[in-house]
Design an enzyme around this catalytic site. Structure first.
Site, PDB file in Angstrom:
ATOM      1  N   GLY A   1      17.185 -27.322 -12.003  1.00  0.00           N
ATOM      2  CA  GLY A   1      18.270 -28.285 -12.220  1.00  0.00           C
ATOM      3  C   GLY A   1      18.292 -29.432 -11.224  1.00  0.00           C
TER       4      GLY A   1
ATOM      5  CG  ASP B   1       5.870 -40.990  -3.486  1.00  0.00           C
ATOM      6  OD1 ASP B   1       6.056 -39.836  -3.906  1.00  0.00           O
ATOM      7  OD2 ASP B   1       4.757 -41.403  -3.067  1.00  0.00           O
TER       8      ASP B   1
ATOM      9  CE1 TYR C   1       0.517 -42.002   0.973  1.00  0.00           C
ATOM     10  CE2 TYR C   1       2.804 -42.417   0.396  1.00  0.00           C
ATOM     11  CZ  TYR C   1       1.535 -42.001   0.048  1.00  0.00           C
ATOM     12  OH  TYR C   1       1.294 -41.593  -1.251  1.00  0.00           O
TER      13      TYR C   1
ATOM     14  CE  LYS D   1       2.940 -38.269  -2.609  1.00  0.00           C
ATOM     15  NZ  LYS D   1       3.270 -39.519  -1.915  1.00  0.00           N
TER      16      LYS D   1
ATOM     17  CG  HIS E   1      -1.321 -36.389  -0.267  1.00  0.00           C
ATOM     18  ND1 HIS E   1      -0.742 -37.165   0.690  1.00  0.00           N
ATOM     19  CD2 HIS E   1      -1.719 -37.267  -1.222  1.00  0.00           C
ATOM     20  CE1 HIS E   1      -0.781 -38.440   0.341  1.00  0.00           C
ATOM     21  NE2 HIS E   1      -1.378 -38.523  -0.820  1.00  0.00           N
TER      22      HIS E   1
END
Ligand code: NAP
Length: 385
Positions: free
Chosen positions: A84, A118, A123, A152, A185
């Site tokens: 949910g 995201d 990164y 990730k 990832h």
């Protein structure tokens, strides 16, 4: 005392090390982050007490079991993940957004109405992303529970005993006490340690991604993340996880656009109720390893033509292409006008003919091909379905 995370050390090391000779330059897949953005550990994590999103209005949509949530005056569609958890279908990408600009980009995105960001360990900008989120919370613009955060696990943390540490580095850098969605990832594992990017096969590790995923299940049990999932998994790999997991992977985040339709994978995910997120939905034109003269989906004459017919931009058509097929999109931009443009995709829809025509552009063209680990036993793209 300032403590350095493994990622800080990596960034420092990357600034000082010579490029691996085999690659003739720094690893192209991940751009070096800019200097002057030292990281500090955030306080120890607390348990997730996440309240759930409010203000949802059920409207009609072309995809099933999708509702809309009104956010900053923008009605963004939502899909429900296993358990949910509500997942906004338009998110904001942060890959290759330099640390000194990503904060402004995220603040602009939140002001524009994005409520899904995201992120990823590799990164190398999660501290700045986290600070921008904190700024918006402090301003009273959003509450933590209003924004859906994905991050990730990088491939050097795949060993089950390392999973929590990899997770916690992201959690601490983001300055949060829970993550909404935590993804592997990619299926290949690399040797644990500071060398985060493999330069030859000796850097590979043979940890099975099923064992990694099982370790991630414990993070859900502990209340540290609300959902877990995968990225860059092919059909067979996803099937193996589904057969062996206790908590179903909620999402598979993969590259998708009209030049890489991956219909077989999309159909398989849908048949198993695994939500698909399309990364590089615009064809990642600004990535640092884009090839000169490569075919750009954003500039394809067919895309331009459909955009003209709808009075929309090519980017808006590419994003709508996914939404109309029930697929979540996470476009990245650091340009305020584009950040807003990419959210203005809810006042039109494509025709069935448009979708068919866009799908016919498929050329199995991967812009993000993970070629640095092609020989890994879990390399996912040998069968580019
Ligand atoms: P993308 O979103 O397909 O494209 C981003 C590029 O398009 C940037 O250069 C951006 O430029 C430009 N752009 C954005 N909006 C535009 C518009 N309206 N018109 C024209 N150009 C526009 O590429 P991506 O960053 O590769 O993918 C999106 C996100 O997916 C990433 O940021 C990341 O969060 C995720 N991702 C995940 C993986 C994975 O392995 N799981 C891999 C790749 C990406 P400006 O920024 O200069 O405006």
């Amino acid at each position: 005392m300032q403590l350095q995370t493994a990622r800080d050390k990596n960034r420092d090391r990357r600034f000082h090390m010579n490029p691996p000779p085999a690659l003739n330059g720094p690893p192209p897949f991940y751009k070096l982050a800019s200097k002057g953005c030292e990281r500090q550990r955030s306080p120890v994590t607390r348990r997730c007490t996440a309240p759930r999103r409010v203000a949802e209005v059920l409207l009609t949509c072309q995809t099933e079991s999708v509702s809309f949530s009104t956010m900053a005056g923008v009605a963004v569609p939502i899909v429900e993940l296993t358990g949910g958890v509500k997942f906004p279908m338009i998110g904001f990408g942060t890959w290759q957004s330099a640390p000194d600009v990503v904060g402004n980009a995220v603040r602009t995105a939140i002001d524009a109405g994005y409520r899904h960001i995201d992120c990823a360990w590799n990164y190398f900008n999660e501290k700045e992303v986290g600070q921008a989120i904190k700024d918006k919370i402090a301003e009273g613009k959003i509450k933590r529970e209003d924004v859906f955060i994905t991050t990730k696990l990088w491939c050097t943390y795949h060993r089950p005993e390392d999973v929590k540490r990899g997770f916690q580095e992201s959690l601490n850098d983001l300055g949060l006490d829970y993550i909404d969605l935590f993804l592997i990832h990619g299926p290949p594992a690399f040797k644990p340690g500071p060398k985060w990017f493999p330069t030859d096969d000796s850097d590979f590790d043979d940890t099975d991604y099923v064992d990694t995923f099982k370790a991630m299940e414990s993070l859900v049990d502990e209340g540290l993340c609300r959902a877990i999932g995968l990225s860059n998994f092919n059909t067979q790999q996803l099937e193996r996880v589904l057969q062996n997991c206790r908590i179903k992977p909620a999402v598979n985040q993969v590259e998708l656009h009209p030049y890489l339709v991956q219909q077989k994978l999309v159909d398989y995910c849908k048949s198993k109720n695994v939500v698909i997120t399309a990364y590089s939905p615009l064809g990642s034109p600004g990535r640092d390893f884009a090839q000169p003269g490569e075919a750009r989906v954003l500039e394809d004459p067919v895309v331009l033509d459909i955009a003209k017919n709808h009075g929309k931009t090519p980017a808006q058509v590419l994003l709508r292409y996914h939404l109309d097929r029930g697929i979540v999109v996470i476009p990245k931009s650091v340009t305020p006008s584009r950040i807003k443009e990419n959210l203005q995709v809810l006042d039109f829809s494509l025709t069935a003919d448009d979708i068919k025509t866009l799908g016919s552009l498929d050329r199995k063209n991967r812009y993000v091909d993970w070629s640095f680990c092609k020989t890994h036993k879990y390399f996912p793209f040998n069968d580019s379905a």
